[in-house]
Motif scaffolding. Structure first.
Motif, PDB file in Angstrom:
ATOM      1  N   GLY A 109     -16.611  -2.116  -4.707  1.00 52.13           N
ATOM      2  CA  GLY A 109     -15.926  -0.843  -4.859  1.00 52.13           C
ATOM      3  C   GLY A 109     -14.880  -0.917  -5.941  1.00 52.13           C
ATOM      4  N   ALA A 110     -14.517   0.237  -6.462  1.00 47.36           N
ATOM      5  CA  ALA A 110     -13.512   0.277  -7.516  1.00 47.36           C
ATOM      6  C   ALA A 110     -12.756   1.590  -7.478  1.00 47.36           C
ATOM      7  CB  ALA A 110     -14.155   0.081  -8.880  1.00 47.36           C
ATOM      8  N   LEU A 111     -11.610   1.547  -8.128  1.00 41.88           N
ATOM      9  CA  LEU A 111     -10.702   2.683  -8.203  1.00 41.88           C
ATOM     10  C   LEU A 111     -10.228   2.734  -9.653  1.00 41.88           C
ATOM     11  CD1 LEU A 111      -8.792   4.680  -6.596  1.00 41.88           C
ATOM     12  CD2 LEU A 111      -7.273   2.716  -6.321  1.00 41.88           C
ATOM     13  N   TRP A 112     -10.464   3.866 -10.317  1.00 42.99           N
ATOM     14  CA  TRP A 112     -10.128   3.943 -11.747  1.00 42.99           C
ATOM     15  C   TRP A 112      -9.257   5.142 -12.059  1.00 42.99           C
ATOM     16  CZ3 TRP A 112     -10.763   0.361 -15.430  1.00 42.99           C
ATOM     17  CH2 TRP A 112     -11.660  -0.695 -15.169  1.00 42.99           C
ATOM     18  N   ASN A 113      -8.246   4.895 -12.870  1.00 40.92           N
ATOM     19  CA  ASN A 113      -7.389   5.954 -13.370  1.00 40.92           C
ATOM     20  C   ASN A 113      -8.209   6.757 -14.389  1.00 40.92           C
ATOM     21  OD1 ASN A 113      -4.146   5.978 -15.119  1.00 40.92           O
ATOM     22  ND2 ASN A 113      -5.045   7.461 -13.722  1.00 40.92           N
ATOM     23  N   ARG A 114      -8.064   8.071 -14.320  1.00 37.57           N
ATOM     24  CA  ARG A 114      -8.844   8.917 -15.214  1.00 37.57           C
ATOM     25  C   ARG A 114      -8.129   9.128 -16.567  1.00 37.57           C
ATOM     26  NH1 ARG A 114     -12.541  13.244 -14.094  1.00 37.57           N
ATOM     27  NH2 ARG A 114     -11.976  13.454 -11.923  1.00 37.57           N
ATOM     28  N   VAL A 115      -6.819   8.856 -16.582  1.00 38.01           N
ATOM     29  CA  VAL A 115      -6.017   9.167 -17.767  1.00 38.01           C
ATOM     30  C   VAL A 115      -5.798   7.896 -18.596  1.00 38.01           C
ATOM     31  CG1 VAL A 115      -3.856  10.213 -18.559  1.00 38.01           C
ATOM     32  CG2 VAL A 115      -4.802  10.825 -16.315  1.00 38.01           C
ATOM     33  N   PRO A 116      -6.230   7.882 -19.859  1.00 31.90           N
ATOM     34  CA  PRO A 116      -5.972   6.694 -20.676  1.00 31.90           C
ATOM     35  C   PRO A 116      -4.477   6.504 -20.884  1.00 31.90           C
ATOM     36  CG  PRO A 116      -6.848   8.479 -22.037  1.00 31.90           C
ATOM     37  CD  PRO A 116      -6.916   8.946 -20.614  1.00 31.90           C
ATOM     38  N   CYS A 117      -4.067   5.252 -21.013  1.00 33.59           N
ATOM     39  CA  CYS A 117      -2.637   4.936 -21.111  1.00 33.59           C
ATOM     40  C   CYS A 117      -2.273   4.621 -22.567  1.00 33.59           C
ATOM     41  CB  CYS A 117      -2.314   3.744 -20.220  1.00 33.59           C
ATOM     42  SG  CYS A 117      -0.620   3.192 -20.387  1.00 33.59           S
TER      43      CYS A 117
END
Ligand SMILES: *[C@@H]1O[C@H](CO)[C@@H](O)[C@H](O)[C@H]1NC(C)=O
Ligand SMILES: [Ca+2]
Length: 359
Positions: A96-104
């Motif tokens: 499983g994974a969790l990813w931020n949608r907004v590039p930093c």
């Protein structure tokens, strides 16, 4: 996007010490400190810290993974619970994974990861750990703690299963002293897309640094912090329940492009664990740069590490095979017999000569 500022600096540090990690106390503090002026900045040395909500995640996890406007996406077997996000349950072959949608696009930042790894498995019968990412690509399942191999960016691994050591043990191989790592083990890797993470060796050939981190089945909160300031990568942990950061990895000259994504992922195989993420907090660090530093720290297009000397392929000492052992014993015996025979002959001769001399 509206970005709220959170007073930090000394306050942040004080909060870390005082275990005031629960929301109600924080709110009270905010009210006390803010006294109606709205967000404040507190200066700590030359650094300002601002919580960036668009790259952060904490309870309640409203809309995570489900709404199209969510800042965070879930993947694979990851599940949103009320108190945590479970990347994998304590079951075999999950990822499983969790990813931020907004590039930093921040130049200097600090990511605080509140996580929990726990399960039924006894010592060394649990796995495989979790990874925290700052990478060009997102949502790409694969073999590296549930993420793609040959990634582009930074990976920080909390590896709970010593694959290499177990393999060596099975083959009755030995390590040269000082080479063995004690697990669970935190390590970091920077990749420009050309390197493969060697799972069988727990990433040893590509690791920038690492440390032991006993993080499983603890009854207190465990944290990891990844700080990237002026191309200096520092990884610290708070896993002893003392609310203090302990050093783990420090690497200067790390060049990371801007506009990458934060994420976290996990995988289980034959062995498993619950891999939970409770919060991810990204702080922008505002540091002053001299004009020379400004010139030096220009944007890069591919991740790299200055003067990187990857640890040599420190292969464990080969085992003595049965044949080698037999030959060594055999020749030792033959040599000993020879030595004894020659010794006896010389002794006899010497005695003969002594006799001749006296009679
Ligand atoms: C990518 O990284 C590898 C290994 O560190 C290095 O040998 C290679 O030159 C790098 N490629 C580029 C385009 O920088
Ligand atoms: Ca491993």
């Amino acid at each position: 996007m509206a970005v709220a500022l959170e007073p930090s600096g000394w306050w942040q540090r004080w909060r870390r010490r005082l275990s005031a990690r629960d929301g109600s106390r924080m709110l009270l503090l905010l009210l006390l400190l803010g006294s109606g002026q709205g967000p404040r900045q507190v200066r700590a040395g030359q650094t300002f810290e601002y919580l960036k909500r668009e790259h952060s995640l904490s309870k309640p996890y409203q809309g995570v993974g489900t709404s199209s406007s969510s800042l965070w996406n879930l993947m694979g077997n990851a599940m949103v619970m009320t108190q945590y996000i479970r990347l994998t349950p304590d079951m075999q072959s999950k990822q499983g994974a969790l990813w931020n949608r907004v590039p930093c696009f921040l130049r200097d930042w600090e990511l605080q990861v509140h996580f929990k790894i726990h399960g039924q498995g006894k010592k060394n019968l649990h796995g495989d750990g979790l990874a925290v990412w700052y990478t060009r690509d997102r949502m790409q399942p694969g073999p590296v703690f549930g993420n793609m191999d040959k990634f582009v960016g930074l990976g920080v691994f909390v590896d709970t299963y010593p694959n290499e050591e177990k393999q060596q043990e099975a083959q009755k191989r030995r390590y040269s002293p000082g080479v063995q790592r004690v697990f669970p083990y935190i390590s970091a890797m920077v990749n420009n897309g050309s390197l493969s993470y060697d799972h069988e060796r727990d990433g040893r050939p590509t690791e920038l640094g690492g440390c032991t981190a006993i993080v499983r089945n603890l009854h207190y909160d465990t944290f990891l912090v990844i700080r990237y300031v002026k191309r200096h990568l520092t990884i610290m942990m708070d896993i002893d329940g003392k609310h203090e950061w302990r050093d783990c990895i420090e690497v200067p000259g790390v060049r990371l492009p801007r506009g990458y994504y934060f994420g976290t992922s996990s995988i289980t195989g034959d062995l498993s664990d619950n891999h939970d993420v409770i919060s991810l907090k990204l702080f922008e660090l505002t540091v002053e740069r001299t004009p020379e530093e400004e010139k030096l720290h220009r944007d890069v297009f591919l991740p790299s590490v200055d003067n990187m000397k990857l640890p040599e392929m420190t292969a464990p000492l080969p085992p003595l095979s049965g044949l080698a052992l037999f030959l060594i014993v055999f020749f030792s015996l033959v040599f000993s017999v020879f030595a004894i025979v020659i010794g006896l002959i010389l002794y006899n001769k010497w005695q003969d000569q002594s006799r001749k001399r006296f009679y």
